[in-house]
Design a protein around this motif. Structure first.
Motif, PDB file in Angstrom:
ATOM      1  N   TYR A  62     -15.156   4.086  -8.721  1.00  0.00           N
ATOM      2  CA  TYR A  62     -14.898   5.232  -9.176  1.00  0.00           C
ATOM      3  C   TYR A  62     -13.019   5.381  -8.105  1.00  0.00           C
ATOM      4  O   TYR A  62     -13.425   5.313  -7.304  1.00  0.00           O
ATOM      5  CB  TYR A  62     -15.322   6.511  -8.347  1.00  0.00           C
ATOM      6  N   PHE A  63     -12.046   5.399  -9.246  1.00  0.00           N
ATOM      7  CA  PHE A  63     -10.836   5.595  -7.907  1.00  0.00           C
ATOM      8  C   PHE A  63     -10.026   6.738  -8.503  1.00  0.00           C
ATOM      9  O   PHE A  63      -9.149   6.932  -8.366  1.00  0.00           O
ATOM     10  CB  PHE A  63      -9.982   4.216  -9.312  1.00  0.00           C
ATOM     11  N   ARG A  64     -10.808   8.063  -8.217  1.00  0.00           N
ATOM     12  CA  ARG A  64     -10.568   9.089  -8.151  1.00  0.00           C
ATOM     13  C   ARG A  64     -10.146   9.744  -9.431  1.00  0.00           C
ATOM     14  O   ARG A  64     -10.238   9.369 -10.720  1.00  0.00           O
ATOM     15  CB  ARG A  64      -9.537   9.906  -7.249  1.00  0.00           C
ATOM     16  N   LYS A  65      -9.240  10.756  -9.411  1.00  0.00           N
ATOM     17  CA  LYS A  65      -8.624  11.295 -10.559  1.00  0.00           C
ATOM     18  C   LYS A  65      -7.182  10.369 -11.169  1.00  0.00           C
ATOM     19  O   LYS A  65      -7.175   9.595 -10.711  1.00  0.00           O
ATOM     20  CB  LYS A  65      -7.901  13.119 -10.851  1.00  0.00           C
ATOM     21  N   MET A  66      -7.485  10.437 -13.139  1.00  0.00           N
ATOM     22  CA  MET A  66      -6.636   9.951 -13.521  1.00  0.00           C
ATOM     23  C   MET A  66      -5.184  10.411 -13.220  1.00  0.00           C
ATOM     24  O   MET A  66      -4.091  11.496 -13.726  1.00  0.00           O
ATOM     25  CB  MET A  66      -6.498   9.377 -14.577  1.00  0.00           C
ATOM     26  N   ASP A  67      -4.226   9.890 -12.242  1.00  0.00           N
ATOM     27  CA  ASP A  67      -3.125  10.471 -12.115  1.00  0.00           C
ATOM     28  C   ASP A  67      -1.370   8.788 -11.540  1.00  0.00           C
ATOM     29  O   ASP A  67      -2.741   7.950 -11.876  1.00  0.00           O
ATOM     30  CB  ASP A  67      -3.311  11.088 -10.970  1.00  0.00           C
ATOM     31  N   LEU A  68      -0.869   9.255 -11.244  1.00  0.00           N
ATOM     32  CA  LEU A  68       0.279   8.069 -10.927  1.00  0.00           C
ATOM     33  C   LEU A  68      -0.643   7.051  -9.854  1.00  0.00           C
ATOM     34  O   LEU A  68      -0.888   5.683 -10.156  1.00  0.00           O
ATOM     35  CB  LEU A  68       1.763   8.113 -10.430  1.00  0.00           C
ATOM     36  N   ASP A  69      -1.727   7.813  -9.023  1.00  0.00           N
ATOM     37  CA  ASP A  69      -2.085   6.559  -7.882  1.00  0.00           C
ATOM     38  C   ASP A  69      -2.541   6.183  -8.904  1.00  0.00           C
ATOM     39  O   ASP A  69      -3.123   4.732  -8.361  1.00  0.00           O
ATOM     40  CB  ASP A  69      -2.943   7.388  -6.613  1.00  0.00           C
ATOM     41  N   PHE A  70      -3.698   6.583  -9.591  1.00  0.00           N
ATOM     42  CA  PHE A  70      -5.248   5.592 -10.715  1.00  0.00           C
ATOM     43  C   PHE A  70      -4.334   4.274 -11.270  1.00  0.00           C
ATOM     44  O   PHE A  70      -4.447   3.185 -10.974  1.00  0.00           O
ATOM     45  CB  PHE A  70      -5.973   6.530 -11.230  1.00  0.00           C
TER      46      PHE A  70
END
Length: 243
Positions: A62-70
């Protein structure tokens, strides 16, 4: 465009493709509330008391929420996992899998042990997903094995690959991200690099030899370099200049 993405995906080696797929599916599932992150994170008490052993694996997916960081971490995962598997571990899929297993074990052990040390337990208790740390470990190992490759950071300055982990660590600090995540990856990466590359050269012993039962899971083909018939190889350059 879709065809290009499909071709890129199919060209990934097996471990990289499996890990990237599992990470993307898990993260999308959490974003759509199909999967709850509370069932995935690393919790030593639930693992030991409730036998929820899957947490030892799912916390790396799990890489946290799907955003630019993902997207940023997916890029680094796909790029450096692929580079390692196709180059340093070419024809050695079992060894590459064992490297990831070793890194995951080191990271998990550090968090569990750190969580029981006074004054450090509060910091370690906040680290419940180690996916970013495992990705950083791969970046570190690749940088150690390819130290002289020239790189550029956002077009601002150039440096050799040996400094890549430190550049990324500095960037994380600048954007306000936790430095612990990157530092853990560096520790795990250095532990692997020392035991696999440095220690064997010093002692002639290889402590991280891949167990036979793991090798039996992967049918690696031997990498053979063909030598053309009737061709003599030139001597090293230093020999040509000797008097």
């Amino acid at each position: 465009m879709a065809q290009a993405v499909e071709d890129w995906y199919k060209q990934m080696p097996i471990i990289t493709r499996s890990y990237v797929t599992a990470a993307v599916v898990t993260t999308i599932g959490c974003s759509l509330d199909i999967i709850s992150p509370s069932n995935l994170y690393l919790n030593p008490k639930l693992v030991m008391k409730n036998y929820e052993f899957w947490r030892l694996v799912t916390n790396f997916l799990y890489f946290r929420k799907m955003d630019l960081d993902f997207m940023f971490h997916m890029f680094f995962l796909a790029r450096y996992c692929k580079l390692l598997e196709e180059n340093s571990f070419r024809g050695r899929t079992a060894d590459f899998f064992y490297m990831l297993l070793f890194g995951a074990s080191v990271l998990t052990s550090i968090v569990i042990i750190g969580g029981n040390i006074p004054y450090l337990s509060e910091s370690f208790s906040k680290i419940i997903f180690l996916s970013n740390s495992l990705t950083f470990m791969m970046v570190y190992v690749w940088s150690k094995q390819n130290p002289f490759i020239h790189m550029s950071f956002l077009g601002l300055f150039t440096f050799t690959a040996a400094y890549l982990p430190w550049v990324l660590l500095g960037f994380s600090v600048l954007v306000g991200a936790s430095a612990w995540v990157d530092l853990l990856g560096m520790i795990a990466g250095h532990a692997y690099y020392f035991l696999e590359d440095v220690y064997p050269r010093m002692t002639g012993r290889r402590p991280l030899r891949t167990p036979g039962f793991i090798k039996s899971l992967f049918a690696d083909d031997a990498v053979v370099v063909a030598r053309p018939a009737n061709v003599r190889f030139a001597p090293p350059a230093e020999e040509l200049h000797q008097d």
